[in-house]
Design an enzyme around this catalytic site. Structure first.
Site, PDB file in Angstrom:
ATOM      1  N   GLU A 260      33.887   5.931  -6.019  1.00 29.87           N
ATOM      2  CA  GLU A 260      34.500   6.789  -4.805  1.00 29.87           C
ATOM      3  C   GLU A 260      34.658   5.835  -3.796  1.00 29.87           C
ATOM      4  O   GLU A 260      33.574   5.349  -3.289  1.00 29.87           O
ATOM      5  CB  GLU A 260      33.501   7.785  -4.677  1.00 29.87           C
ATOM      6  N   CYS A 294      35.090   8.633   4.214  1.00 28.95           N
ATOM      7  CA  CYS A 294      36.276   8.135   3.430  1.00 28.95           C
ATOM      8  C   CYS A 294      37.251   8.987   3.090  1.00 28.95           C
ATOM      9  O   CYS A 294      38.423   8.570   2.966  1.00 28.95           O
ATOM     10  CB  CYS A 294      35.174   7.698   2.039  1.00 28.95           C
TER      11      CYS A 294
END
Length: 503
Positions: A260, A294
């Site tokens: 990720e 993110c």
């Protein structure tokens, strides 16, 4: 509201053990720039001990102590961990705030999500028992087949600094629910609450070696962990550059990874929206957690018909955000995690200016804060698609804006990126939202909101934002291996070969 940082060692095989080289790394409070403690600096030698401990725990008593034990047994430990975190929630939230720089209210909300993560995966661990030996429908009656889901083994869990305990819980809870044993390596920039998680695991009596926590620099602890031959899988959350290195290390041993990584997520605002309602979501989507997300929707695409009005209102919302020490009441934006990251964010802003962009608001340190790594909520306009600020992840409270005229143009601009983690579309036209949700190249699409995250729903990206999914049942599957078992049940000879004559 003074709080002291507990002095911890590495957590290996159920015990606190000092690093073999006796290294320590200072903890700097990003809001004050003061050293408030230190963490152990693990190295390759410590990683070796942790992986060995995890391997022993996986196989102890032929796995009956953990890996092949019932899901309900593992669930009991996960619930005990959740209960202890609940007891210590206020303390843990304060530790997170002074270590990471995020507002205390956000840190407290993170702890609620940590508790929910362990509780949720306790339920899935129990459910795993009932799903074993799931039958497979076959076209031939003389065979029966079923599937067993088994823990993938010893896993390396490498986590970031923006949600230290929460990101760790996503991985740890799912891995332990699956029956894996683990070595957790948190970011050296924010490791405090991960060491407290180790303390909680020790307190609830988690079997020795099931979870090991190694703190230290990425080059000295993370890299040896990622390349260790006795690690069966790596789950990593962090930058795309580091993710690429981890893939290379795993490839040498044909080892599975889930990644990720970074993002530069778009938020598309059409001209049929409620300005204030959408302005708040736009602000939250980029400035929550000090912009260090993110999935931050940091590329604003706003319809030209409302661009001026919407941007002016955004500026008003941004100026109304309280920027302060994270422990102050009402703080909505705290400090950037470290001096290095602080300077990086300011460099992005100065480069945008030098390339011809306009700083609509923010862009520097708040005047009332003389110490700490604080950056004002920043909105940048007059941006071209070739500018660094439009293409690269800032990881700070910086929103860049561009206009569009048609739906097709908005989709093209949204997808013109190497990343593909999050995205958002804001419109009162349900059919338009449906079309765009299908057209957007991203692992997550938010409609008329930004950043809501639920433990039950999958989380992950595409393109350079990585692959694999965390959370929900997908998060559990990350740590499971599927085994097919097929049995021949006929009394008849199979008959493919000619039977040899009897002697």
């Amino acid at each position: 509201m003074a709080i002291s940082i507990p002095r911890r060692e590495l957590f290996i095989d159920g015990e606190w053990k000092p690093p073999l080289l006796n290294n320590r790394i200072p903890i700097i409070n990003p809001s004050t720039e003061l050293i408030i403690g230190d963490i152990p600096g693990g190295t390759k030698e410590d990683v070796e001990l942790a992986v060995e401990a995890a391997r022993r725990a996986l196989n102890r008593n032929n796995g009956r102590d953990w890996s092949t034990a019932s899901g309900s047994l593992r669930a009991n430990y996960l619930r005990a961990i959740a209960a202890k975190i609940t007891e210590r929630k206020d303390e843990l939230a304060k530790l997170e705030a002074i270590d990471n720089g995020k507002p205390l209210d956000e840190a407290a909300a993170d702890m609620d999500d940590v508790i929910a993560s362990f509780s949720y995966y306790a339920e899935l661990a129990e459910g795993l028992d009932a799903k074993q030996k799931a039958p497979v429908s076959l076209p031939m009656e003389n065979f029966k087949s079923y599937v067993i889901k088994e823990p993938i083994g010893v896993v390396a869990l490498i986590t970031p600094w923006n949600y230290p305990m929460l990101m760790a819980s996503w991985k740890v809870a799912a891995a332990l629910a699956a029956g894996c044993t683990a070595v957790l390596k948190p970011s050296e920039l924010a490791s405090v609450t991960c060491l407290e998680l180790a303390d909680i695991c020790k307190e609830v009596g988690l079997p020795a070696g099931v979870l090991n926590v190694i703190t230290g620099l990425g080059t000295e602890a993370g890299a040896p962990l990622a390349s260790h031959p006795h690690i069966d899988k790596i789950s990593f959350t962090g930058s795309s550059a580091t993710g690429s290195k981890i893939m290379q290390a795993a490839a040498q041993q044909v080892k599975p990874v889930s990644l990720e990584l970074g993002g530069k997520s778009p938020i598309i605002v059409f001209d049929d929206v409620d300005i204030d309602k959408v302005a708040e979501w736009t602000i939250l989507g980029c400035f929550f957690t000090n912009g260090q997300i993110c999935s931050a929707t940091s590329r604003l695409l706003v319809h030209e018909n409302i661009a001026t009005k919407f941007l002016n209102r955004l500026v008003e919302w941004a100026k109304n955000i309280k920027v302060s020490d994270p422990l102050e009441d009402g703080c909505k934006l705290g400090a950037i995690v470290s001096e290095g990251q602080y300077q990086k964010v300011l460099k992005f802003i100065s480069t945008a200016k030098s390339e011809g962009a306009t700083i609509l608001t923010g862009g520097s340190r708040p005047e009332h804060l003389k110490k700490g790594y604080f950056v004002e909520p920043t909105i940048i306009t007059d941006v071209s698609t070739s500018m660094q600020i439009w293409r690269e992840e800032v990881f700070g409270p910086v929103l860049c804006a561009k206009t569009f005229s048609t739906e097709e143009e908005a989709i093209e601009l949204a997808n013109d990126t190497h990343y593909g983690l999050g995205s958002a579309v804001m419109s009162n036209d349900p059919e338009r939202c449906e079309r765009i949700s299908k057209a957007i190249q991203a692992g997550i699409v938010w409609i008329n909101c930004s950043q809501p995250t639920f433990i039950q729903a999958p989380w992950g990206g595409i393109k350079r934002s990585g692959f694999g999914r965390e959370l929900g049942e997908w998060g559990l599957d990350n740590f499971l291996s599927v085994k097919q078992v097929t049995k021949y049940i006929s009394d008849e000879q199979w008959g493919w070969y000619k039977r040899p004559s009897k002697m």
